[in-house]
Design an enzyme around this catalytic site. Structure first.
Site, PDB file in Angstrom:
ATOM      1  N   GLY A  10       0.818  -1.209   0.000  1.00 48.07           N
ATOM      2  CA  GLY A  10       0.000   0.000   0.000  1.00 48.07           C
ATOM      3  C   GLY A  10       0.850   1.256   0.000  1.00 48.07           C
ATOM      4  O   GLY A  10       2.064   1.203  -0.210  1.00 48.07           O
ATOM      5  N   GLY A  12       1.681   4.922   2.193  1.00 45.33           N
ATOM      6  CA  GLY A  12       1.542   5.638   3.463  1.00 45.33           C
ATOM      7  C   GLY A  12       1.328   7.117   3.189  1.00 45.33           C
ATOM      8  O   GLY A  12       1.070   7.509   2.053  1.00 45.33           O
ATOM      9  N   PHE A  14       3.456   9.231   3.007  1.00 47.40           N
ATOM     10  CA  PHE A  14       4.477   9.484   1.975  1.00 47.40           C
ATOM     11  C   PHE A  14       5.109   8.115   1.739  1.00 47.40           C
ATOM     12  O   PHE A  14       5.142   7.277   2.611  1.00 47.40           O
ATOM     13  CB  PHE A  14       5.514  10.489   2.464  1.00 47.40           C
ATOM     14  N   THR A  16       5.955   4.306  -0.320  1.00 47.36           N
ATOM     15  CA  THR A  16       5.190   3.077  -0.561  1.00 47.36           C
ATOM     16  C   THR A  16       5.527   2.056   0.514  1.00 47.36           C
ATOM     17  O   THR A  16       6.556   2.165   1.187  1.00 47.36           O
ATOM     18  CB  THR A  16       5.566   2.482  -1.931  1.00 47.36           C
ATOM     19  N   VAL A  17       4.669   1.058   0.652  1.00 49.38           N
ATOM     20  CA  VAL A  17       4.926  -0.002   1.625  1.00 49.38           C
ATOM     21  C   VAL A  17       4.903  -1.344   0.886  1.00 49.38           C
ATOM     22  O   VAL A  17       3.943  -1.661   0.192  1.00 49.38           O
ATOM     23  CB  VAL A  17       3.869   0.005   2.755  1.00 49.38           C
ATOM     24  N   LYS A  36       8.574   0.409   4.565  1.00 46.74           N
ATOM     25  CA  LYS A  36       8.122   1.690   4.013  1.00 46.74           C
ATOM     26  C   LYS A  36       9.324   2.340   3.335  1.00 46.74           C
ATOM     27  O   LYS A  36      10.390   2.469   3.941  1.00 46.74           O
ATOM     28  CB  LYS A  36       7.604   2.564   5.151  1.00 46.74           C
ATOM     29  N   ASP A 131      -3.388  11.965  12.185  1.00 42.79           N
ATOM     30  CA  ASP A 131      -3.960  11.381  10.960  1.00 42.79           C
ATOM     31  C   ASP A 131      -4.593  10.022  11.244  1.00 42.79           C
ATOM     32  O   ASP A 131      -4.414   9.067  10.471  1.00 42.79           O
ATOM     33  CB  ASP A 131      -2.869  11.256   9.882  1.00 42.79           C
TER      34      ASP A 131
HETATM   35  N1  ADE Z   1       0.349  -1.286   4.785  1.00 42.33           N
HETATM   36  C1  ADE Z   1       0.931  -0.229   5.347  1.00 42.33           C
HETATM   37  N2  ADE Z   1       1.663  -0.606   6.404  1.00 42.33           N
HETATM   38  C2  ADE Z   1       1.534  -1.948   6.521  1.00 42.33           C
HETATM   39  C3  ADE Z   1       2.025  -2.920   7.419  1.00 42.33           C
HETATM   40  N3  ADE Z   1       2.819  -2.580   8.430  1.00 42.33           N
HETATM   41  N4  ADE Z   1       1.662  -4.203   7.244  1.00 42.33           N
HETATM   42  C4  ADE Z   1       0.845  -4.525   6.234  1.00 42.33           C
HETATM   43  N5  ADE Z   1       0.345  -3.661   5.351  1.00 42.33           N
HETATM   44  C5  ADE Z   1       0.683  -2.378   5.487  1.00 42.33           C
END
Ligand code: ADE
Length: 281
Positions: A10, A12, A14, A16-17, A36, A131
């Site tokens: 996903g 965040g 700022f 990407t993760v 991240k 947030d």
């Molecule tokens: N998406 C954002 N942070 C995450 C995390 N720590 N684990 C799984 N999905 C995520």
């Protein structure tokens, strides 16, 4: 630690993760992590997030942080932050997968208690998350909800430079809209919005003109109303939301006070006032 970048999980506030998989097993790192990543333009934000997370690691309701490093990928220097992997995704994913219907009240109560414990810890340590929303609450092992994404978090009392508003307009309390004030009480208002959204299946202030952020901010800051309290919620739940949606931040209940509210104290499995399913035997 050597590690491999896995699937995208996903985005965040700022960066990407992605899934992060260490190349060898060690006691220091779990077999799966969330990483991240951002470029140099956001590296200060990543450092800021790491520093706050490291000060909150005693709290089981805050996502765990295993440190950071940098890597070179396709000639670009990237900054990485290693986080606990939340296999259950976010509460936003959960609601989306339910087709934006509501979550059972017993589940809402359980998650609310976890989030409140996380908030209490954040506030006791002198921070404001700024947030809090469904996307930033992640479901970890045993379906335990943990607060994540401290990219916009700040020290309590820290002035917001140049009236910069942090967070999501839909979840903003009146004092933030009117005076740029964003302290612990603002997180509590956002918690109320998040709980209302889990129950209703859709965000609060739904009847505001779609896409009209200015109109919405005027309503929040200067109108008489508060976010709609879902009618199908139990009386305890309605009372709980009433305590979160007090317009004056000094009279709003704190996370510590709300942890003693019957909505979270008495959560058994007999509170499902809705979503009742008849199971054919
Ligand atoms: N998406 C954002 N942070 C995450 C995390 N720590 N684990 C799984 N999905 C995520």
């Amino acid at each position: 630690m050597e590690w491999v970048r896995g699937d995208l999980l996903g985005h965040g506030s700022f960066g990407t993760v992605n899934l992060g998989i260490p190349k060898s097993q060690s006691l220091q790192f779990p077999p799966l992590m969330a990483v991240k990543t951002c470029g140099s333009s956001h590296s200060a934000l990543l450092d800021h997030e790491k520093s706050i997370l490291q000060q909150l690691q005693d709290c089981p309701q805050i996502i765990e942080c295993f440190g950071g490093d940098f890597s070179f990928e396709n000639g670009e220097k990237l900054y990485n932050l290693f986080l606990e992997y939340a296999m259950g995704g976010s509460l936003a994913d959960k609601l989306k997968n339910s087709g934006h219907r509501s979550l059972p009240e017993s589940e809402v109560r359980r998650h609310t208690e976890s989030i409140l414990k996380g908030l209490q810890c954040i506030h006791e340590n002198g921070f404001v998350h700024c947030d809090l929303k469904l996307q930033n609450v992640l479901l970890c092992q045993n379906d335990v909800a943990k607060i994540a994404d401290f990219g916009l978090a700040k020290k309590s009392g820290e002035k917001i430079v140049g009236f910069e508003l942090r967070g999501t307009p839909m979840y903003m309390p009146p004092e933030t809209v009117v005076a740029g004030e964003q302290e612990a009480a603002a997180d509590v208002w956002a918690l109320g919005c998040l709980v209302a959204e889990m129950v209703a299946g859709t965000p609060p202030w739904r009847c505001s003109a779609e896409g009209n952020v200015c109109g919405l901010l005027l309503r929040i800051g200067f109108g008489e109303e508060v976010p709609e309290i879902p009618g199908k919620l139990s009386e305890e739940g309605k009372d709980f939301l009433g305590k979160c949606f007090v317009k004056d931040p000094r009279k709003r209940w704190t996370a510590e006070m709300l942890l003693n509210h019957p909505f979270v104290v008495d959560h058994g499995d007999d509170h499902d006032h809705y979503n009742t399913r008849v199971v054919a035997l």
